[in-house]
Design an enzyme around this catalytic site. Structure first.
Site, PDB file in Angstrom:
ATOM      1  N   PRO A  23       0.797  -8.851   1.057  1.00  0.00           N
ATOM      2  CA  PRO A  23       0.530  -7.713   0.165  1.00  0.00           C
ATOM      3  C   PRO A  23      -0.929  -7.271   0.218  1.00  0.00           C
ATOM      4  O   PRO A  23      -1.260  -6.157  -0.198  1.00  0.00           O
ATOM      5  CB  PRO A  23       0.901  -8.237  -1.234  1.00  0.00           C
ATOM      6  CG  PRO A  23       0.909  -9.718  -1.108  1.00  0.00           C
ATOM      7  CD  PRO A  23       1.199 -10.051   0.321  1.00  0.00           C
ATOM      8  N   GLU A  30       2.856 -17.788  -3.587  1.00  0.00           N
ATOM      9  CA  GLU A  30       1.712 -16.985  -4.039  1.00  0.00           C
ATOM     10  C   GLU A  30       0.824 -16.554  -2.894  1.00  0.00           C
ATOM     11  O   GLU A  30       0.026 -15.637  -3.017  1.00  0.00           O
ATOM     12  CB  GLU A  30       0.904 -17.759  -5.089  1.00  0.00           C
ATOM     13  CG  GLU A  30       1.648 -17.941  -6.398  1.00  0.00           C
ATOM     14  CD  GLU A  30       2.228 -16.622  -6.922  1.00  0.00           C
ATOM     15  OE1 GLU A  30       1.448 -15.721  -7.224  1.00  0.00           O
ATOM     16  OE2 GLU A  30       3.471 -16.523  -7.001  1.00  0.00           O
ATOM     17  N   ARG A  73      12.490   1.317  17.081  1.00  0.00           N
ATOM     18  CA  ARG A  73      12.876   2.722  17.304  1.00  0.00           C
ATOM     19  C   ARG A  73      11.994   3.424  18.329  1.00  0.00           C
ATOM     20  O   ARG A  73      12.396   4.442  18.881  1.00  0.00           O
ATOM     21  CB  ARG A  73      12.798   3.506  15.989  1.00  0.00           C
ATOM     22  CG  ARG A  73      13.839   3.157  14.965  1.00  0.00           C
ATOM     23  CD  ARG A  73      13.568   3.896  13.671  1.00  0.00           C
ATOM     24  NE  ARG A  73      13.521   5.330  13.875  1.00  0.00           N
ATOM     25  CZ  ARG A  73      14.602   6.107  13.908  1.00  0.00           C
ATOM     26  NH1 ARG A  73      15.796   5.595  13.736  1.00  0.00           N
ATOM     27  NH2 ARG A  73      14.479   7.399  14.113  1.00  0.00           N
ATOM     28  N   ASP A 127       9.303  15.550  17.719  1.00  0.00           N
ATOM     29  CA  ASP A 127       8.601  16.339  18.735  1.00  0.00           C
ATOM     30  C   ASP A 127       7.320  16.929  18.148  1.00  0.00           C
ATOM     31  O   ASP A 127       7.048  16.833  16.962  1.00  0.00           O
ATOM     32  CB  ASP A 127       9.520  17.417  19.330  1.00  0.00           C
ATOM     33  CG  ASP A 127       9.929  18.472  18.321  1.00  0.00           C
ATOM     34  OD1 ASP A 127       9.282  18.594  17.264  1.00  0.00           O
ATOM     35  OD2 ASP A 127      10.907  19.176  18.603  1.00  0.00           O
TER      36      ASP A 127
HETATM   37  C1  9D3 Z   1       0.736 -12.874  -8.547  1.00  0.00           C
HETATM   38  C2  9D3 Z   1       0.279 -12.930  -7.137  1.00  0.00           C
HETATM   39  N1  9D3 Z   1       0.564 -11.714  -6.396  1.00  0.00           N
HETATM   40  C3  9D3 Z   1      -0.381 -10.624  -6.697  1.00  0.00           C
HETATM   41  C4  9D3 Z   1       0.248  -9.289  -6.713  1.00  0.00           C
HETATM   42  C5  9D3 Z   1       0.350 -12.064  -5.003  1.00  0.00           C
HETATM   43  C6  9D3 Z   1       1.547 -11.942  -4.175  1.00  0.00           C
HETATM   44  C7  9D3 Z   1       1.795 -12.900  -3.207  1.00  0.00           C
HETATM   45  C8  9D3 Z   1       2.908 -12.789  -2.399  1.00  0.00           C
HETATM   46  C9  9D3 Z   1       2.419 -10.886  -4.308  1.00  0.00           C
HETATM   47  C10 9D3 Z   1       3.551 -10.794  -3.498  1.00  0.00           C
HETATM   48  C11 9D3 Z   1       3.779 -11.744  -2.556  1.00  0.00           C
HETATM   49  C12 9D3 Z   1       4.953 -11.617  -1.666  1.00  0.00           C
HETATM   50  N2  9D3 Z   1       4.874 -10.362  -0.873  1.00  0.00           N
HETATM   51  C13 9D3 Z   1       4.689 -10.364   0.439  1.00  0.00           C
HETATM   52  O1  9D3 Z   1       4.648 -11.409   1.030  1.00  0.00           O
HETATM   53  C14 9D3 Z   1       4.527  -9.102   1.147  1.00  0.00           C
HETATM   54  C15 9D3 Z   1       4.460  -7.751   0.687  1.00  0.00           C
HETATM   55  C16 9D3 Z   1       4.550  -7.168  -0.622  1.00  0.00           C
HETATM   56  O2  9D3 Z   1       4.737  -7.825  -1.654  1.00  0.00           O
HETATM   57  N3  9D3 Z   1       4.428  -5.813  -0.718  1.00  0.00           N
HETATM   58  C17 9D3 Z   1       4.233  -5.000   0.358  1.00  0.00           C
HETATM   59  N4  9D3 Z   1       4.137  -5.492   1.580  1.00  0.00           N
HETATM   60  C18 9D3 Z   1       4.248  -6.848   1.733  1.00  0.00           C
HETATM   61  S1  9D3 Z   1       4.129  -7.650   3.196  1.00  0.00           S
HETATM   62  C19 9D3 Z   1       4.365  -9.144   2.520  1.00  0.00           C
END
Ligand code: 9D3
Length: 253
Positions: free
Chosen positions: A89, A116, A154, A169
């Site tokens: 994230p 986390e 794709r 295109d």
């Molecule tokens: C409370 C801790 N979180 C803060 C917002 C951290 C957190 C860690 C792991 C939040 C989500 C995750 C799991 N998400 C992913 O591994 C992830 C993800 C996402 O949550 N949103 C957009 N793209 C991605 S790519 C991997």
């Protein structure tokens, strides 16, 4: 095009790759996608993939060792590794430009985070880039990995029939799609725009272009800056901007 995906939920990822455009491309051999169970790269009796964070705090962190061993095994099997994406994230937002670029790399390894977080040494020493798919909180990197494989896959010639690929295109790139209609010409009192029924292909082309511009201006004005507009487009857009009800609320657009 080859993908290796490392996850603690291999069945979840396999399920998403079995159907549709990507499923067909795998069956025909255009895409080689292998899903790896992270627990297969642990060395303890309990197949432990996570541990408590140094410094304390809530939640668990994915250990570095199984992820490094997984990429070692992939390197051994493939001879080399191309890009190594850490789904996170906190990553850079994945775009269509990334999909095009990574399709050219030929081999993409995708590491799915859970819990986390992931030990920072994976980001620093194993991944070549870290990737987010957008600003919303998911439960892990598995769904993002499927999104990324779909978008890259794709771009590989033959994966999508040319019928569908014409939507990218030079004429339509960067615009939202124009509205689509099919039969009947009138449905519950709502008629299909007359131009589309006219059979005048020049007129239809112009209508679609203008409606795509209208939609883009309305919903994604951020896309307008990049757009190459010809004289006709510019006239139309100026007209739309003049007649657009101006939103004076603070903070919008
Ligand atoms: C409370 C801790 N979180 C803060 C917002 C951290 C957190 C860690 C792991 C939040 C989500 C995750 C799991 N998400 C992913 O591994 C992830 C993800 C996402 O949550 N949103 C957009 N793209 C991605 S790519 C991997």
């Amino acid at each position: 095009m080859t993908f290796d995906i490392v996850t603690i939920f291999p069945r979840m990822v396999e399920a998403g790759l079995a159907e549709g455009v990507i499923g067909r491309a795998r069956a025909s051999g255009l895409l080689d996608v292998t899903v790896h169970d992270l627990r297969d790269f642990t060395s303890d009796r309990h197949r432990t993939v996570d541990d408590v964070p140094f410094g304390g705090g809530p939640g668990m962190v994915l250990k570095p060792e199984p992820l490094f061993r997984a990429v070692d095994a992939i390197r051994e099997a493939r001879g080399s590794v191309g890009a190594v994406l850490l789904m996170s994230p906190a990553g850079r937002r994945f775009t269509q430009a990334d999909a095009r670029r990574l399709a050219g790399v030929g081999h993409v390894v995708i590491l799915c985070g859970r819990y986390e977080g992931v030990d920072e040494r994976v980001r620093d020493c194993l991944a070549t880039e870290d990737v987010s798919i957008g600003d919303y909180v998911l439960s892990g990197g598995e769904l993002p990995a499927l999104v990324v494989v779909d978008a890259i896959g794709r771009q590989v010639p033959g994966v999508v029939g040319d019928e569908q690929s014409v939507d990218e295109d030079s004429f339509t790139r960067g615009l939202l799609d124009h509205p689509h209609y099919t039969r009947p010409a009138e449905f519950r009192g709502h008629r299909v725009p007359e131009t589309l029924l006219s059979g005048h292909h020049g007129e239809i082309r112009r209508w679609r272009r203008r409606e795509a511009l209208r939609l883009t201006l309305e919903r994604r004005p951020d896309l307008m800056a990049e757009l190459p507009l010809d004289e006709d487009d510019q006239m139309w857009v100026r007209g739309l901007e003049r007649s657009r009800p101006r939103d004076e609320k603070k903070g919008s657009e």
